[in-house]
Design a protein around this motif. Sequence first.
Motif, PDB file in Angstrom:
ATOM      1  N   UNK A  34      35.467  26.357  28.874  1.00 36.67           N
ATOM      2  CA  UNK A  34      35.618  26.893  29.173  1.00 36.67           C
ATOM      3  C   UNK A  34      33.681  27.255  28.312  1.00 36.67           C
ATOM      4  N   UNK A  35      34.253  26.850  26.869  1.00 40.63           N
ATOM      5  CA  UNK A  35      32.818  26.334  25.867  1.00 40.63           C
ATOM      6  C   UNK A  35      32.105  25.226  26.889  1.00 40.63           C
ATOM      7  N   UNK A  36      31.695  24.289  27.476  1.00 40.19           N
ATOM      8  CA  UNK A  36      31.083  23.678  28.465  1.00 40.19           C
ATOM      9  C   UNK A  36      29.882  24.345  29.000  1.00 40.19           C
ATOM     10  N   UNK A  37      28.464  24.308  28.196  1.00 40.52           N
ATOM     11  CA  UNK A  37      27.443  24.093  28.739  1.00 40.52           C
ATOM     12  C   UNK A  37      26.916  25.305  29.900  1.00 40.52           C
ATOM     13  N   UNK A  38      27.780  23.866  31.106  1.00 40.88           N
ATOM     14  CA  UNK A  38      26.925  24.338  32.106  1.00 40.88           C
ATOM     15  C   UNK A  38      28.973  25.222  33.080  1.00 40.88           C
ATOM     16  N   UNK A  39      29.734  25.671  32.407  1.00 37.11           N
ATOM     17  CA  UNK A  39      30.716  26.172  32.085  1.00 37.11           C
ATOM     18  C   UNK A  39      30.482  28.040  32.962  1.00 37.11           C
ATOM     19  N   UNK A  40      31.391  27.833  33.445  1.00 32.67           N
ATOM     20  CA  UNK A  40      31.124  29.002  34.342  1.00 32.67           C
ATOM     21  C   UNK A  40      31.222  30.373  33.759  1.00 32.67           C
ATOM     22  N   UNK A  41      31.233  31.473  33.970  1.00 27.64           N
ATOM     23  CA  UNK A  41      31.064  32.223  32.548  1.00 27.64           C
ATOM     24  C   UNK A  41      32.976  33.409  32.748  1.00 27.64           C
ATOM     25  N   UNK A  42      32.532  33.438  33.633  1.00 23.93           N
ATOM     26  CA  UNK A  42      34.310  33.245  33.580  1.00 23.93           C
ATOM     27  C   UNK A  42      35.559  33.069  35.187  1.00 23.93           C
ATOM     28  N   UNK A  43      36.685  33.060  35.121  1.00 25.07           N
ATOM     29  CA  UNK A  43      37.428  32.194  35.970  1.00 25.07           C
ATOM     30  C   UNK A  43      37.918  33.713  36.536  1.00 25.07           C
ATOM     31  N   UNK A  44      38.670  33.687  37.771  1.00 23.97           N
ATOM     32  CA  UNK A  44      40.018  34.602  38.225  1.00 23.97           C
ATOM     33  C   UNK A  44      40.556  33.569  38.953  1.00 23.97           C
ATOM     34  N   UNK A  45      42.221  33.766  38.292  1.00 24.51           N
ATOM     35  CA  UNK A  45      43.692  32.940  38.694  1.00 24.51           C
ATOM     36  C   UNK A  45      43.963  33.936  39.605  1.00 24.51           C
ATOM     37  N   UNK A  46      43.497  34.153  41.565  1.00 26.70           N
ATOM     38  CA  UNK A  46      44.314  34.672  42.389  1.00 26.70           C
ATOM     39  C   UNK A  46      45.729  34.657  42.161  1.00 26.70           C
ATOM     40  N   UNK A  47      46.764  35.825  42.240  1.00 27.27           N
ATOM     41  CA  UNK A  47      48.137  35.997  42.994  1.00 27.27           C
ATOM     42  C   UNK A  47      48.309  35.612  43.885  1.00 27.27           C
ATOM     43  N   UNK A  48      49.362  35.028  44.140  1.00 25.83           N
ATOM     44  CA  UNK A  48      50.321  35.151  45.259  1.00 25.83           C
ATOM     45  C   UNK A  48      50.699  36.463  46.309  1.00 25.83           C
ATOM     46  N   UNK A  49      50.943  36.930  45.230  1.00 27.90           N
ATOM     47  CA  UNK A  49      51.753  38.608  46.259  1.00 27.90           C
ATOM     48  C   UNK A  49      50.248  39.281  45.947  1.00 27.90           C
ATOM     49  N   UNK A  50      51.330  40.548  47.283  1.00 22.64           N
ATOM     50  CA  UNK A  50      49.263  41.319  47.425  1.00 22.64           C
ATOM     51  C   UNK A  50      49.981  42.397  46.333  1.00 22.64           C
ATOM     52  N   UNK A  51      48.660  43.075  46.327  1.00 21.93           N
ATOM     53  CA  UNK A  51      48.618  44.369  45.637  1.00 21.93           C
ATOM     54  C   UNK A  51      47.731  44.893  46.226  1.00 21.93           C
ATOM     55  N   UNK A  52      48.249  46.545  46.026  1.00 20.22           N
ATOM     56  CA  UNK A  52      47.442  47.612  46.473  1.00 20.22           C
ATOM     57  C   UNK A  52      46.566  47.671  44.663  1.00 20.22           C
ATOM     58  N   UNK A  53      45.369  47.929  45.110  1.00 18.95           N
ATOM     59  CA  UNK A  53      44.511  48.442  43.972  1.00 18.95           C
ATOM     60  C   UNK A  53      45.051  49.490  42.727  1.00 18.95           C
ATOM     61  N   UNK A  54      45.367  50.843  43.618  1.00 16.97           N
ATOM     62  CA  UNK A  54      46.787  51.727  42.815  1.00 16.97           C
ATOM     63  C   UNK A  54      48.036  51.097  42.050  1.00 16.97           C
ATOM     64  N   UNK A  55      48.660  50.355  42.784  1.00 19.35           N
ATOM     65  CA  UNK A  55      50.010  49.321  42.523  1.00 19.35           C
ATOM     66  C   UNK A  55      49.722  48.458  41.136  1.00 19.35           C
ATOM     67  N   UNK A  56      48.704  47.890  40.516  1.00 20.28           N
ATOM     68  CA  UNK A  56      48.170  46.684  39.794  1.00 20.28           C
ATOM     69  C   UNK A  56      48.460  46.913  39.011  1.00 20.28           C
ATOM     70  N   UNK A  57      49.088  46.495  38.248  1.00 22.80           N
ATOM     71  CA  UNK A  57      49.630  46.405  36.338  1.00 22.80           C
ATOM     72  C   UNK A  57      50.277  45.149  36.132  1.00 22.80           C
ATOM     73  N   UNK A  58      50.467  44.326  34.851  1.00 18.08           N
ATOM     74  CA  UNK A  58      50.529  43.839  34.257  1.00 18.08           C
ATOM     75  C   UNK A  58      52.048  43.983  34.796  1.00 18.08           C
ATOM     76  N   UNK A  59      52.462  44.895  34.247  1.00 15.27           N
ATOM     77  CA  UNK A  59      53.773  45.587  34.457  1.00 15.27           C
ATOM     78  C   UNK A  59      54.871  45.684  36.010  1.00 15.27           C
ATOM     79  N   UNK A  60      53.806  45.920  37.077  1.00 15.76           N
ATOM     80  CA  UNK A  60      54.487  45.828  38.171  1.00 15.76           C
ATOM     81  C   UNK A  60      54.348  44.060  38.760  1.00 15.76           C
ATOM     82  N   UNK A  61      53.734  43.457  38.335  1.00 13.90           N
ATOM     83  CA  UNK A  61      53.442  41.593  38.871  1.00 13.90           C
ATOM     84  C   UNK A  61      54.800  41.634  38.945  1.00 13.90           C
TER      85      UNK A  61
END
Length: 837
Positions: free
Chosen positions: A277-304
């Motif tokens: 992530x420190x490379x000059x041409x690196x993307x500004x962010x990364x998004x690691x996709x989770x395997x299970x499905x979570x609703x927006x209201x139910x999404x939480x670190x505690x509920x993974x």
Amino acid sequence: MFPSGIFHGKMWASLPLCAGRNTLPRMSGDSISVNYNQDLKPLEKLLEGVKRAGDFFVNGTVEIPMPKLEIKGVGVLSFPVPSTQIAALIGQATRAPYGRGEKTILDESVRKVWQLPPDKVRLSGKSWAANFDGILQQTISGLGCEGMAVSAELYKLLVYDAGGFFLAHRDTEKTDGMFGTLVVALPSAHRGGELVIRHAGREATVDLSAAEVSEVTFAAFYADCEHEVRPITEGNRVCLVYNLIQKRGAKQKGQRLHAPDYEKQVGAAAKLLEKNLAKPDAPTKIAWLLEFQYSPDGLSFAGLKSIDAARVKVLVQAAERAACAAHLAIVHIEESGTAEPEYSSHDWGGWGGYDEDETEDADSDEFEVVEVCDWRHYVNQWRDLQDQPVEFGEIPIGPGELLPIAALDDEEPDEQRLMEASGNAGASFERSYHRAALVIWRRERYAEVLLQAGVEAVLPYLQECIRECTAKNAPPAARTGAVALARRLVDAWMDAPAFGAYGRPARPGKRDGMLRLLVRLGDRALLEEFIAGVVTRDYDGGDNAALLASAQHLGPKKTGRLYAELVCENEPRLPGPCIDLLHALAFKGKLPANEDWRKALRQIAEAAVSGLDEAGREQRVQEWIDGEGEETKHSVDAAFVANLMDALSELDSTSLRGAAAEKFAVRSQAFDPVTVLIPALNKVNKWDAAIQRLWEHSAEFLLARSGRPPETPRDWRQNVKLSCTCADCGELQAFTLDPLEQTHRFRVRQDRRQHLHGMIVKHRLDMTHVTERKGSPQTLICTKDRRSYQRQCERYRKDIAALKSLAALEKKSSAKHEDFIKRIAAACGLAKAWSPV
């Protein structure tokens, strides 16, 4: 350039940021089109070995019906356990020893607690088994043992009286398969006795006291964790201690389940994140996709769940070490384009035709994507590490920001729709995918990431930076960073275009929030620049409270200049809010009562009075356009006049009050005596020569207009000169001037009827017009009415009511208006005797 990505099995070149409508090459195919990150394959490989979720400890509080707990020699315990039963328990108990190697030692300098063996303890109760199973399931989940055969075996009942403790130690395996300990604290009043658990350089402190009698607290930890019980400072604690046991197969004999320890993976992942992530041409962010499905209201670190919880825990710890921020969010991928419906046999009509009753916009999977023409990839619905929602807004996903590779291959859409062909347009489709993800970016790029969603999304982060830099003993670098961030936001605000796609307003809102943050930051130069370059340009009145709070920080000289410029520029368009600002500064600003501030406020007041020549003109023009000449609301009102006059009175500016009164008097169309001036006279706090001038002007105006009632029409003649001289308009003109004819029939074709209709509307003729749909050509029937006279009567009634109000207000004036009062009385007398048609 960003690293290349894979689109459903094919390699594609790097793609530009998908901030809104697509700028990508057109594609076709039924699979989702995503550009993955290729440089972080080692991170994906690393996380393949992270399979167990959970932590080295877990704790919680549950509200349950208390069990029936019977102790041999004591009886059934009450809750909270009373002191008499505590004494009875101790009478049946022995001092608890501790193990050192193969030895069992009794030493109260190391461990001071009373114990009862399980054969003296009998647990029962209608719902205890189910409730304890709930505690055990929370324990299994929290320790990362889901899917394993885990049971709990009662080991002892312990009583910690005042001074009871246990120094740091590790548990030994007391029975085959034991891997941990579960402590259930029953309701018993006490203080102190915190349970401290340590593992792999981490430490957790658990308070086992409960706030309510109906609650039990619990804590569980792996046997290889060092733990201690700090001294009980007051009262007594009664707790049940269970051995956690894993049933193991023959190959697992002698192996004990240990706390998940991914320290090596955390360290390696941190290095990968920091490097890539420190490379000059690196993307500004990364998004690691989770395997299970979570609703927006139910999404939480505690509920993974399961593997998601394990890998997210590793990534969050790695992100912290790599100076990165981490948040949970929902990834949205929306696509649309052309499609080919796949009709099944029952969809076909006879002779090779389609069933014309097929409904449009039906949800269906029965189509083939021909071409993906348009799409949006973005992240929103954010949660921070404390599981609190964060208002970052919609942040676009750029090329190379999604991983792991192929995570969305063959993914079914969450929503999709097929629009059938219509006219010359072929069939089209819309579909969308939603997946939860852990989003990571370097903290030094925080503003850069959030600015992708717009300036407003950065305000919470700026607020946090200002809180940190204004805290006691904050390092100088914290303020430097906050000022640099604020500088960047001001520049972005000033550079924002007025309109975006489809002509929608594009400039950010929440200017008042930015003003308040700049005040807290205490940077006068930035505050001045923001007001001059942004607030003045985009002013809508919603910033007044924040501008009021900003004045003291700007000082009198800058406040006078900046706010006078704001009023000059905006009063023609927004007269009310501009005068509200002046009024608030005069009455609510709590500004020092010195000459510098008086000069500053007079400078703003002079700008306000000067702007009265144009106040409301722009709004009246817009009302004419939108309402075909009929005003739907007044651009200025009574509050506007009263607030200005009161503010000028508070500033002790007699000359400006007089000038304002004259400007009101000469613009009766804008400052109507009936709807504006007379209601304002009822509101003003101080009467002086300027207010008397407005009273006299209103009386003279109304007496001239309504000194006598409207004349009743003698016939049906309307003295209007039409602007068109065609034959049909000549006939309409004759009908208009005819004193006797009330209804006229024009038998003409449609275009001529439309022309006559336009002339009636244009000249506001007092007549209705309807088409009689018989024969050819059809007939336009015009019927005269008294609408102008009725409007005059309605205005006359309002004028007489206003004159009566003026007569009542005259008592407030120090001047005498005998002549006006007599004339008003005469006009009211005529009105009383008036009988309209």
